[in-house]
Design a protein around this motif. Structure first.
Motif, PDB file in Angstrom:
ATOM      1  N   TYR A   1     -22.572 -22.004  84.692  1.00 25.20           N
ATOM      2  CA  TYR A   1     -23.735 -22.878  84.906  1.00 25.20           C
ATOM      3  C   TYR A   1     -25.081 -22.197  84.626  1.00 25.20           C
ATOM      4  O   TYR A   1     -25.967 -22.802  84.020  1.00 25.20           O
ATOM      5  N   PRO A   2     -25.261 -20.950  85.076  1.00 27.06           N
ATOM      6  CA  PRO A   2     -26.562 -20.328  84.776  1.00 27.06           C
ATOM      7  C   PRO A   2     -26.822 -20.228  83.272  1.00 27.06           C
ATOM      8  O   PRO A   2     -27.949 -20.400  82.822  1.00 27.06           O
ATOM      9  N   GLU A   3     -25.760 -19.959  82.515  1.00 26.76           N
ATOM     10  CA  GLU A   3     -25.938 -19.856  81.068  1.00 26.76           C
ATOM     11  C   GLU A   3     -26.227 -21.229  80.458  1.00 26.76           C
ATOM     12  O   GLU A   3     -27.041 -21.359  79.543  1.00 26.76           O
ATOM     13  N   VAL A   4     -25.559 -22.256  80.978  1.00 26.04           N
ATOM     14  CA  VAL A   4     -25.840 -23.616  80.502  1.00 26.04           C
ATOM     15  C   VAL A   4     -27.299 -23.967  80.786  1.00 26.04           C
ATOM     16  O   VAL A   4     -28.011 -24.510  79.937  1.00 26.04           O
ATOM     17  N   MET A   5     -27.719 -23.614  81.967  1.00 25.41           N
ATOM     18  CA  MET A   5     -29.105 -23.930  82.351  1.00 25.41           C
ATOM     19  C   MET A   5     -30.089 -23.151  81.477  1.00 25.41           C
ATOM     20  O   MET A   5     -31.065 -23.713  80.970  1.00 25.41           O
ATOM     21  N   ARG A   6     -29.796 -21.878  81.261  1.00 24.84           N
ATOM     22  CA  ARG A   6     -30.706 -21.054  80.459  1.00 24.84           C
ATOM     23  C   ARG A   6     -30.816 -21.599  79.028  1.00 24.84           C
ATOM     24  O   ARG A   6     -31.901 -21.798  78.509  1.00 24.84           O
ATOM     25  N   ARG A   7     -29.669 -21.867  78.426  1.00 26.55           N
ATOM     26  CA  ARG A   7     -29.707 -22.346  77.041  1.00 26.55           C
ATOM     27  C   ARG A   7     -30.380 -23.717  76.932  1.00 26.55           C
ATOM     28  O   ARG A   7     -31.071 -24.009  75.965  1.00 26.55           O
ATOM     29  N   SER A   8     -30.149 -24.556  77.945  1.00 27.82           N
ATOM     30  CA  SER A   8     -30.753 -25.894  77.909  1.00 27.82           C
ATOM     31  C   SER A   8     -32.272 -25.797  78.011  1.00 27.82           C
ATOM     32  O   SER A   8     -33.008 -26.476  77.276  1.00 27.82           O
ATOM     33  N   LEU A   9     -32.735 -24.963  78.908  1.00 28.51           N
ATOM     34  CA  LEU A   9     -34.189 -24.835  79.082  1.00 28.51           C
ATOM     35  C   LEU A   9     -34.830 -24.180  77.861  1.00 28.51           C
ATOM     36  O   LEU A   9     -35.913 -24.584  77.425  1.00 28.51           O
ATOM     37  N   VAL A  10     -34.159 -23.185  77.309  1.00 25.82           N
ATOM     38  CA  VAL A  10     -34.711 -22.539  76.111  1.00 25.82           C
ATOM     39  C   VAL A  10     -34.747 -23.539  74.954  1.00 25.82           C
ATOM     40  O   VAL A  10     -35.737 -23.633  74.222  1.00 25.82           O
ATOM     41  N   TYR A  11     -33.675 -24.313  74.835  1.00 22.58           N
ATOM     42  CA  TYR A  11     -33.609 -25.299  73.742  1.00 22.58           C
ATOM     43  C   TYR A  11     -34.770 -26.293  73.840  1.00 22.58           C
ATOM     44  O   TYR A  11     -35.450 -26.575  72.856  1.00 22.58           O
ATOM     45  N   ALA A  12     -34.980 -26.807  75.053  1.00 18.02           N
ATOM     46  CA  ALA A  12     -35.994 -27.862  75.204  1.00 18.02           C
ATOM     47  C   ALA A  12     -37.415 -27.284  75.222  1.00 18.02           C
ATOM     48  O   ALA A  12     -38.292 -27.756  74.495  1.00 18.02           O
ATOM     49  N   PHE A  13     -37.610 -26.267  76.043  1.00 16.89           N
ATOM     50  CA  PHE A  13     -38.989 -25.852  76.319  1.00 16.89           C
ATOM     51  C   PHE A  13     -39.481 -24.735  75.399  1.00 16.89           C
ATOM     52  O   PHE A  13     -40.681 -24.492  75.320  1.00 16.89           O
ATOM     53  N   VAL A  14     -38.564 -24.057  74.736  1.00 14.52           N
ATOM     54  CA  VAL A  14     -38.986 -22.984  73.816  1.00 14.52           C
ATOM     55  C   VAL A  14     -38.756 -23.436  72.371  1.00 14.52           C
ATOM     56  O   VAL A  14     -39.696 -23.529  71.596  1.00 14.52           O
TER      57      VAL A  14
END
Lengths: 259, 236
Positions: A174-187
């Protein structure tokens, strides 16, 4: 930062102006209710027509809800989602369209990709969706579509919800899913979480802020390109800490391994 | 004959056959899989239909719909086992023998992946039927996508069927057919493929942000298109 321009005058309805609730039936198609608050559209477009569309893949059902001045929902028996095999896949859109002959069909207001509230509504469940797929040996992959992140789990590993709900999977993945999702959207996509039609809005306003106490992402700054990545790191750290993920992992070990 | 569906093992066996075909295009059709009781199971709603050669996708979809209507059943658009089984049943049409062998393409054309939003519309049979079903009140408006043969996906399908708001909308589908389909000749207008299809997809996607094309007559929305489409607009 990408700038969105809207020259058409079309107004995006807010989540509070349109609310849709779905009512599954034990046998037969589900039905739905719509709560509309269109007073902010103004009286000058009172004749504009309101249409609600339910859709999934190539199927759509369209419902005439009268006019802005006189909303007239169809009777309940005509608000059934009879075209769809599974109401859980169905999304909605609302269209307010010009009825004047010269500009008939022009969109005056709309809202798209409305995920209906259900009897067991859990907004957080919509942040990440799970599906089974043939991943040729991989346990999981993360992909993105217009509605946000989708965690795909190899069918051979088991049912998507069983695997995705396993404590070991939660603590490790889950932490990796969250990290990749946030990077994808916000970065990568440089979203700011202020576009209600983008899934990052739900992440920010429905999860990061109220559940984790994370503030808005820092502005995109060429002088400090890592600021947003650090913001993501902090969000993931808070998520892991709040949910005690390392403990969740260790408590799953057999007793003899806890020494 | 009674239509059936593959269970998971049946889908795997079909998948193995597709893999074999890539190595040996002359591999014989494993017709025994279709009735193997350990690999297949009956449909929940018993469908019966005699397979035949279809003129085009519309002909196929009508055949399946007639079978469903005759028993008051509904064809699932999400049943991987059924659509895989049906692909094998009609394999000579979805992957015909040409020059002594079969040229098998992406697996998703024969075994659907409905959870894969980027490729779920590439199944030859399921996509044909789902387009028909969405426009079953007037299938002629979808002739652009339903007039082709069962073994060819085509750029038009790629561009339109991949966009939910376009493929499901009577207005956009009617417009695309009016623009690109020569109803007198019963085929696509000359040049109606490739770049033109891609451009129409992009433009229609933009228009659906400005217009509710569903309430507009295709002839009205046709006038909205830019000049680059004149060659199709003016062609009979």
């Amino acid at each position: 930062m990408p700038t969105r321009l809207n020259y058409t005058g079309r107004r995006k309805l807010t989540g509070s102006e349109v609310q849709i609730r779905i009512f599954p039936e034990p046998s037969g198609p589900a039905s739905f209710d719509v709560s509309l608050d269109l007073k902010n559209l103004g009286t000058e477009i009172g004749d504009a027509r309101i249409f609600i569309e339910a859709y999934h893949q190539s199927l759509r059902m369209r419902y005439d809800f009268g006019t802005v001045a006189l909303p007239l929902p169809p009777p309940p028996e005509l608000r059934r989602l009879s075209e769809f095999e599974d109401w859980r896949h169905v999304l909605f859109r609302v269209k307010v369209t010009d009825a004047r002959a010269s500009t008939r069909g022009r969109l005056l207001a709309w809202r798209n990709k409305i995920r209906p509230q259900g009897p067991k509504d859990d907004p957080e469940a919509d942040l990440v969706r799970f599906s089974n797929a043939d991943l040729d040996g991989l346990l999981w992959v993360l992909e993105f579509d217009d509605d946000g992140p989708v965690v795909k789990i190899d069918s051979r590993a088991g049912d998507r919800f069983d695997v995705g709900g396993d404590d070991k999977f939660i603590s490790a993945i889950y932490p990796e899913v969250m990290r990749r999702s946030l990077v994808y959207a916000f970065v990568d996509q440089q979203e700011n979480g202020d576009d209600e039609e983008h899934w990052s809005f739900n992440w920010l306003e429905g999860f990061l802020k109220p559940k984790l106490g994370i503030d808005n992402p820092p502005p995109l700054d060429e002088m400090d390109p890592h600021a947003r990545v650090e913001w993501v790191d902090e969000a993931v750290r808070v998520f892991a800490n709040r949910n005690k993920l390392s403990t969740l992992w260790s408590t799953q070990l057999p007793a003899e391994d806890l020494s | 004959m009674k239509l059936r569906r593959f269970n998971d093992d049946g889908v795997e066996q079909f998948r193995s056959y597709l893999a074999t075909l890539k190595i040996d295009p002359t591999a014989p059709l494993p017709e025994g899989l279709l009735t193997n009781p350990s690999l297949t199971e009956p449909m929940d709603g018993p469908l019966e239909a005699e397979p035949r050669t279809f003129l085009n996708r519309l002909d196929f979809a009508r055949w399946l719909q007639d079978a469903a209507d005759s028993v008051g059943a509904r064809v699932s658009l999400l049943d991987t086992g059924f659509w895989s089984w049906l692909s094998l049943l009609l394999f000579d049409q979805v992957c015909p023998i040409s020059k002594g062998g079969r040229r098998v393409r992406d697996e998703v054309r024969y075994i659907p992946r409905f959870s894969d939003w980027k490729r779920r519309y590439r199944h030859h049979l399921a996509t044909s039927y789902s387009i028909f079903y969405a426009h079953r009140d007037n299938p002629d408006r979808a002739l652009l996508l339903l007039s082709g043969s069962l073994d060819i996906l085509g750029e038009m399908t790629e561009q339109i069927a991949s966009r939910q708001e376009l493929v499901s909308c009577p207005g956009t589908m009617g417009l695309a057919t009016l623009l690109f389909f020569d109803s007198a000749a019963g085929k696509l207008k000359r040049g109606a493929s490739g770049d033109a299809a891609a451009r129409l997809g992009v433009i229609l996607n933009q228009y659906t942000r400005t217009y509710d094309i569903a309430v507009m007559q295709p002839s009205d929305s046709l006038r909205l298109l830019p000049k680059e489409f004149d060659r199709f607009r003016n062609a009979s």
